[in-house]
Write a protein that holds these residues in place. Structure first.
Motif, PDB file in Angstrom:
ATOM      1  N   HIS A 183       0.827  -1.206   0.000  1.00 24.15           N
ATOM      2  CA  HIS A 183       0.000   0.000   0.000  1.00 24.15           C
ATOM      3  C   HIS A 183       0.862   1.256   0.000  1.00 24.15           C
ATOM      4  CE1 HIS A 183      -4.202  -1.592   1.428  1.00 24.15           C
ATOM      5  NE2 HIS A 183      -3.781  -2.139   0.311  1.00 24.15           N
ATOM      6  N   GLN A 187       0.762   4.066  -2.934  1.00 21.76           N
ATOM      7  CA  GLN A 187       0.484   5.471  -2.659  1.00 21.76           C
ATOM      8  C   GLN A 187       1.605   6.367  -3.170  1.00 21.76           C
ATOM      9  OE1 GLN A 187      -0.664   5.967   1.491  1.00 21.76           O
ATOM     10  NE2 GLN A 187      -1.955   4.146   1.376  1.00 21.76           N
ATOM     11  N   HIS A 188       2.843   5.894  -3.069  1.00 17.60           N
ATOM     12  CA  HIS A 188       3.969   6.643  -3.615  1.00 17.60           C
ATOM     13  C   HIS A 188       3.825   6.780  -5.125  1.00 17.60           C
ATOM     14  CE1 HIS A 188       8.080   7.095  -5.272  1.00 17.60           C
ATOM     15  NE2 HIS A 188       8.250   7.875  -4.217  1.00 17.60           N
ATOM     16  N   ALA A 190       1.016   6.577  -6.822  1.00 15.30           N
ATOM     17  CA  ALA A 190      -0.145   7.427  -7.078  1.00 15.30           C
ATOM     18  C   ALA A 190       0.222   8.902  -6.944  1.00 15.30           C
ATOM     19  CB  ALA A 190      -1.276   7.074  -6.116  1.00 15.30           C
ATOM     20  N   GLN A 191       0.976   9.244  -5.924  1.00 15.28           N
ATOM     21  CA  GLN A 191       1.398  10.635  -5.727  1.00 15.28           C
ATOM     22  C   GLN A 191       2.141  11.152  -6.951  1.00 15.28           C
ATOM     23  OE1 GLN A 191       0.900  12.461  -2.732  1.00 15.28           O
ATOM     24  NE2 GLN A 191       1.731  14.275  -3.754  1.00 15.28           N
ATOM     25  N   LEU A 214      -3.521  13.312  -1.777  1.00 13.95           N
ATOM     26  CA  LEU A 214      -4.160  12.006  -1.878  1.00 13.95           C
ATOM     27  C   LEU A 214      -5.234  11.855  -0.811  1.00 13.95           C
ATOM     28  CD1 LEU A 214      -1.131   9.583  -2.436  1.00 13.95           C
ATOM     29  CD2 LEU A 214      -2.704  10.481  -4.163  1.00 13.95           C
ATOM     30  N   SER A 216      -7.907   8.853   1.138  1.00 11.18           N
ATOM     31  CA  SER A 216      -8.206   7.439   1.394  1.00 11.18           C
ATOM     32  C   SER A 216      -9.705   7.244   1.601  1.00 11.18           C
ATOM     33  CB  SER A 216      -7.450   6.952   2.640  1.00 11.18           C
ATOM     34  OG  SER A 216      -6.059   7.022   2.448  1.00 11.18           O
ATOM     35  N   ASN A 233      -8.460  10.013  -4.766  1.00 17.44           N
ATOM     36  CA  ASN A 233      -8.372   8.752  -4.039  1.00 17.44           C
ATOM     37  C   ASN A 233      -7.185   7.945  -4.558  1.00 17.44           C
ATOM     38  OD1 ASN A 233      -8.871   6.102  -2.969  1.00 17.44           O
ATOM     39  ND2 ASN A 233     -11.024   6.654  -2.730  1.00 17.44           N
ATOM     40  N   TRP A 234      -6.269   7.576  -3.656  1.00 14.08           N
ATOM     41  CA  TRP A 234      -5.069   6.866  -4.094  1.00 14.08           C
ATOM     42  C   TRP A 234      -5.391   5.524  -4.735  1.00 14.08           C
ATOM     43  CZ3 TRP A 234      -3.590   2.034  -2.512  1.00 14.08           C
ATOM     44  CH2 TRP A 234      -4.120   1.541  -1.317  1.00 14.08           C
ATOM     45  N   ARG A 235      -6.557   4.950  -4.421  1.00 19.35           N
ATOM     46  CA  ARG A 235      -6.908   3.640  -4.970  1.00 19.35           C
ATOM     47  C   ARG A 235      -7.192   3.697  -6.475  1.00 19.35           C
ATOM     48  NH1 ARG A 235      -8.784   3.764   0.253  1.00 19.35           N
ATOM     49  NH2 ARG A 235      -8.189   1.977   1.548  1.00 19.35           N
TER      50      ARG A 235
END
Length: 293
Positions: A183, A187-188, A190-191, A214, A216, A233-235
């Motif tokens: 995760h 997230q890294h 996604a950023q 980001l 959650s 949303n990072w997802r």
């Protein structure tokens, strides 16, 4: 009290639905709702009882709890549907509420049951050889190295099915630790990727934002407020890049139109022609159920 059963893509999803104690019985219950099993819990808490109501679609079972509240409340929890109602409300009135709100109930039960099934299967992903969705492809987790950083053996933002994500963990690592490291890596990624796409589309649109970060959130893919702050949303990093672009542009377009009017969708189309395909795909997804890990 008026309630909407069809929730907008980027709107909040209520955790519990509170409605008045008197509602009319619908004359034509929805006939297009899939049958969702409602099973009596193995045990009931003190002061509760199990009750079943036949609706136009199927029988819905629920746990009934009396309380001092002034209205009837519907909540979906791990045991299914819980209804709390004042002691002075008759069973007939409660049954009417279940029939009236059967679409909402079955929709939320379906989502909840799917989520529990996903969680039950999640442990099979958090191990050596497990796979996760990343930018629209399935990448493989490999454990066994005990030193060094997490390494992705593939093109960072153009993966293909079967690319490998190597974790500095023994193959016997606990599932929760594997999940947390993956995760963090997602997230890294996604950023970095979302920032690239934001800068690109801000240049195309000639608009500016104050800042972005980001999110959650379990109920929305993105948001934009009147101060020019955007959350994503990072997802979304699990989806293919076209879908991410659509959400980014959706929020940027709100800088000009803080609504979903024709002008808003015209602005989305101006920045991202052909966005409709991505919008239609995302409309079939629920942030509460994704990612499947």
């Amino acid at each position: 009290m008026s309630l909407s059963e069809q929730l907008e893509l980027f709107s909040e999803v209520p955790a519990a639905l509170v409605i008045p104690s008197k509602l009319p019985v619908p004359t034509k219950p929805a006939a297009d709702i899939a049958v969702v099993p409602t099973v009596r819990p193995p045990s009931l808490a003190a002061g509760t009882r199990w009750r079943e109501v036949r609706t136009g679609t199927q029988t819905i079972g629920f746990v009934l709890q009396r309380s001092r509240r002034k209205s009837i409340g519907l909540t979906i929890n791990d045991d299914g549907l819980l209804i709390t109602a004042p002691s002075w409300v008759g069973l007939g009135q409660i049954d009417e509420v279940v029939i009236e709100k059967s679409r909402w109930i079955l929709d939320k039960l379906s989502v909840s049951q799917a989520r529990k099934a996903q969680m039950a299967m999640a442990h099979t992903r958090w191990q050596d050889g497990g796979d996760i969705p990343y930018l629209g492809n399935r990448i493989i987790l490999r454990l066994g190295e005990t030193q060094g950083p997490t390494r992705f053996l593939g093109s960072a933002f153009a993966p293909v099915d079967g690319d490998t994500l190597r974790l500095a963990l023994p193959v016997t690592a606990e599932h929760g630790r594997i999940r947390d490291i993956v995760h963090a890596w997602l997230q890294h990624q996604a950023q970095a990727w979302f920032d690239q796409r934001l800068q690109h589309f801000l240049s195309v649109s000639q608009l500016q934002i104050k800042r972005w970060r980001l999110s959650s959130a379990a109920t929305r893919w993105g948001s934009c407020n009147s101060d020019g702050n955007i959350m994503l949303n990072w997802r979304l990093i699990h989806f293919e890049r076209d879908i991410i672009d659509y959400v980014v542009v959706h929020e940027i377009a709100h800088l000009r139109e803080m609504n979903h009017s024709k002008n808003f969708w015209r602005e989305v189309g101006r920045i991202l022609p052909g966005f409709e395909r991505a919008r239609n795909i995302l409309r079939q997804q629920d942030p509460a159920c994704l990612p499947l890990i």
